[in-house]
Design a protein around this motif. Sequence first.
Motif, PDB file in Angstrom:
ATOM      1  N   ARG A   1       0.815  -1.223   0.000  1.00  0.00           N
ATOM      2  CA  ARG A   1       0.000   0.000   0.000  1.00  0.00           C
ATOM      3  C   ARG A   1       0.844   1.265   0.000  1.00  0.00           C
ATOM      4  O   ARG A   1       0.468   2.288   0.564  1.00  0.00           O
ATOM      5  N   ILE A   2       2.003   1.148  -0.645  1.00  0.00           N
ATOM      6  CA  ILE A   2       2.846   2.332  -0.817  1.00  0.00           C
ATOM      7  C   ILE A   2       2.308   3.195  -1.946  1.00  0.00           C
ATOM      8  O   ILE A   2       2.363   4.415  -1.887  1.00  0.00           O
ATOM      9  N   SER A   3       1.786   2.560  -2.969  1.00  0.00           N
ATOM     10  CA  SER A   3       1.259   3.284  -4.115  1.00  0.00           C
ATOM     11  C   SER A   3       0.099   2.484  -4.703  1.00  0.00           C
ATOM     12  O   SER A   3       0.130   1.251  -4.708  1.00  0.00           O
ATOM     13  N   ASP A   4      -0.913   3.192  -5.193  1.00  0.00           N
ATOM     14  CA  ASP A   4      -2.086   2.556  -5.781  1.00  0.00           C
ATOM     15  C   ASP A   4      -2.140   2.906  -7.261  1.00  0.00           C
ATOM     16  O   ASP A   4      -2.405   4.063  -7.625  1.00  0.00           O
ATOM     17  N   PRO A   5      -1.878   1.947  -8.163  1.00  0.00           N
ATOM     18  CA  PRO A   5      -1.895   2.245  -9.598  1.00  0.00           C
ATOM     19  C   PRO A   5      -3.221   2.821 -10.088  1.00  0.00           C
ATOM     20  O   PRO A   5      -3.247   3.506 -11.113  1.00  0.00           O
ATOM     21  N   ARG A   6      -4.295   2.549  -9.379  1.00  0.00           N
ATOM     22  CA  ARG A   6      -5.593   3.064  -9.808  1.00  0.00           C
ATOM     23  C   ARG A   6      -5.674   4.577  -9.701  1.00  0.00           C
ATOM     24  O   ARG A   6      -6.544   5.207 -10.315  1.00  0.00           O
ATOM     25  N   THR A   7      -4.795   5.171  -8.927  1.00  0.00           N
ATOM     26  CA  THR A   7      -4.812   6.625  -8.756  1.00  0.00           C
ATOM     27  C   THR A   7      -3.801   7.325  -9.645  1.00  0.00           C
ATOM     28  O   THR A   7      -3.710   8.552  -9.614  1.00  0.00           O
ATOM     29  N   TRP A   8      -3.034   6.586 -10.448  1.00  0.00           N
ATOM     30  CA  TRP A   8      -2.007   7.208 -11.273  1.00  0.00           C
ATOM     31  C   TRP A   8      -2.624   7.970 -12.431  1.00  0.00           C
ATOM     32  O   TRP A   8      -3.633   7.555 -13.012  1.00  0.00           O
ATOM     33  N   SER A   9      -2.004   9.061 -12.780  1.00  0.00           N
ATOM     34  CA  SER A   9      -2.413   9.834 -13.956  1.00  0.00           C
ATOM     35  C   SER A   9      -1.750   9.241 -15.201  1.00  0.00           C
ATOM     36  O   SER A   9      -0.913   8.331 -15.117  1.00  0.00           O
ATOM     37  N   THR A  10      -2.137   9.767 -16.360  1.00  0.00           N
ATOM     38  CA  THR A  10      -1.508   9.320 -17.607  1.00  0.00           C
ATOM     39  C   THR A  10      -0.006   9.556 -17.581  1.00  0.00           C
ATOM     40  O   THR A  10       0.783   8.705 -18.006  1.00  0.00           O
ATOM     41  N   THR A  11       0.407  10.695 -17.035  1.00  0.00           N
ATOM     42  CA  THR A  11       1.840  10.997 -16.938  1.00  0.00           C
ATOM     43  C   THR A  11       2.557   9.972 -16.075  1.00  0.00           C
ATOM     44  O   THR A  11       3.677   9.539 -16.394  1.00  0.00           O
ATOM     45  N   ASP A  12       1.916   9.550 -14.967  1.00  0.00           N
ATOM     46  CA  ASP A  12       2.519   8.538 -14.096  1.00  0.00           C
ATOM     47  C   ASP A  12       2.712   7.214 -14.843  1.00  0.00           C
ATOM     48  O   ASP A  12       3.755   6.559 -14.721  1.00  0.00           O
TER      49      ASP A  12
ATOM     50  N   LYS B   1     -11.926   8.661 -35.029  1.00  0.00           N
ATOM     51  CA  LYS B   1     -12.733   9.890 -35.110  1.00  0.00           C
ATOM     52  C   LYS B   1     -13.912   9.881 -34.135  1.00  0.00           C
ATOM     53  O   LYS B   1     -14.620  10.884 -34.023  1.00  0.00           O
ATOM     54  N   LEU B   2     -14.143   8.759 -33.448  1.00  0.00           N
ATOM     55  CA  LEU B   2     -15.297   8.659 -32.563  1.00  0.00           C
ATOM     56  C   LEU B   2     -15.015   9.351 -31.230  1.00  0.00           C
ATOM     57  O   LEU B   2     -13.922   9.218 -30.675  1.00  0.00           O
ATOM     58  N   PRO B   3     -15.990  10.075 -30.698  1.00  0.00           N
ATOM     59  CA  PRO B   3     -15.767  10.793 -29.422  1.00  0.00           C
ATOM     60  C   PRO B   3     -15.464   9.861 -28.250  1.00  0.00           C
ATOM     61  O   PRO B   3     -14.788  10.264 -27.298  1.00  0.00           O
ATOM     62  N   ALA B   4     -15.979   8.631 -28.297  1.00  0.00           N
ATOM     63  CA  ALA B   4     -15.798   7.713 -27.169  1.00  0.00           C
ATOM     64  C   ALA B   4     -14.430   7.042 -27.155  1.00  0.00           C
ATOM     65  O   ALA B   4     -14.094   6.348 -26.189  1.00  0.00           O
ATOM     66  N   THR B   5     -13.633   7.237 -28.206  1.00  0.00           N
ATOM     67  CA  THR B   5     -12.324   6.599 -28.257  1.00  0.00           C
ATOM     68  C   THR B   5     -11.415   7.168 -27.173  1.00  0.00           C
ATOM     69  O   THR B   5     -11.255   8.383 -27.079  1.00  0.00           O
ATOM     70  N   PRO B   6     -10.828   6.317 -26.323  1.00  0.00           N
ATOM     71  CA  PRO B   6      -9.982   6.827 -25.215  1.00  0.00           C
ATOM     72  C   PRO B   6      -8.693   7.445 -25.728  1.00  0.00           C
ATOM     73  O   PRO B   6      -8.298   7.230 -26.885  1.00  0.00           O
ATOM     74  N   SER B   7      -8.038   8.192 -24.871  1.00  0.00           N
ATOM     75  CA  SER B   7      -6.786   8.844 -25.233  1.00  0.00           C
ATOM     76  C   SER B   7      -5.713   7.816 -25.565  1.00  0.00           C
ATOM     77  O   SER B   7      -5.598   6.786 -24.901  1.00  0.00           O
ATOM     78  N   ARG B   8      -4.942   8.112 -26.577  1.00  0.00           N
ATOM     79  CA  ARG B   8      -3.840   7.218 -26.947  1.00  0.00           C
ATOM     80  C   ARG B   8      -2.726   7.231 -25.913  1.00  0.00           C
ATOM     81  O   ARG B   8      -1.843   6.373 -25.937  1.00  0.00           O
ATOM     82  N   LEU B   9      -2.727   8.224 -25.005  1.00  0.00           N
ATOM     83  CA  LEU B   9      -1.707   8.292 -23.968  1.00  0.00           C
ATOM     84  C   LEU B   9      -2.078   7.487 -22.737  1.00  0.00           C
ATOM     85  O   LEU B   9      -1.262   7.357 -21.824  1.00  0.00           O
TER      86      LEU B   9
END
Length: 318
Positions: free
Chosen positions: A106-117, A215-223
Amino acid sequence: MSSSWTGLARGAVAGAAGTTARGTTTYLGGAVRGRAAGPETLRNPWERTGRLSAPGPLAATATGVAIGSAAGVLRAAGLRLPTVIGGPLLGLAAMAAAGGPLTAWRISDPRTWSTTDWVADVVPHLVYGVATHATLVAVSRVAESREPVPPGSPATLLRAAALGAATGSRSTAGVTAIALTSGRDDPGAVAARLGSRAGTVISALAAAGELVADKLPATPSRLALPGLLPRAVLGATSAAAMARRNQYDTTLPALVGLASAGAAAALGVRLRAAAARRFGSDKPGAFAEDAIATLLGWLGARRAGRRAALITAEPLAR
């Protein structure tokens, strides 16, 4: 010395080289982001918290050497994977070894990481995996007195960068370009399979589907990880397939393809955002990116002329 112990020693050397490459990439990434890439600032894998300290550089080095040693033993046992497959697998193993204890303690939770992380964690581990596997192959080849493969020429590295950049824009662009310019009799298993009738049809359909989905709006970020990881792997794969098809060593082209795929993915997001601000929609930027990815894929995968092909094959004939 038994083959297992020999493989263990070679793998340890390769793991040390991969760990150095990972540390360098992590440091450069921190410098680009404008902050020190030390244990106190990186979120993963050497994060410090108010309660506990995550494993430091010594533990990270030990982990990298241990994974490399295991890879060396497996290679000595007969498991021979190409770098474009074995490299990412070693990178994933290193990620799991570094992130698993952090999550368990419980040092770090990957679920809370941002795209940059995620980018800061995934890219260095992929570099570790590719560098470790490539070093292991090179060391084993020298030790076994096998005939070396000529290193990639400057033109080959430029082609690798083009294929990686095309893949960063459209994840299927690089492999589709290889498929459309290859045949079943070409050197290298990847190029030959992509160049088969089934490989060409499947890759072309996948590319067409991506052009629509992009081109679809629902497509997630490539990052995000699901978008960035396939681009990194496919960028390295298409670049390595091109190099192998031209009978060059695949190590450096694969690294160039991986790096340029990540850079192009990040740049493409910024360009699309700029187009959206300028035109009120990102569609003009998206269609422009389609054209750029197609051009880069063609430039990277196009066949060399007859004279260039003869020059390429000449070192192998000696």
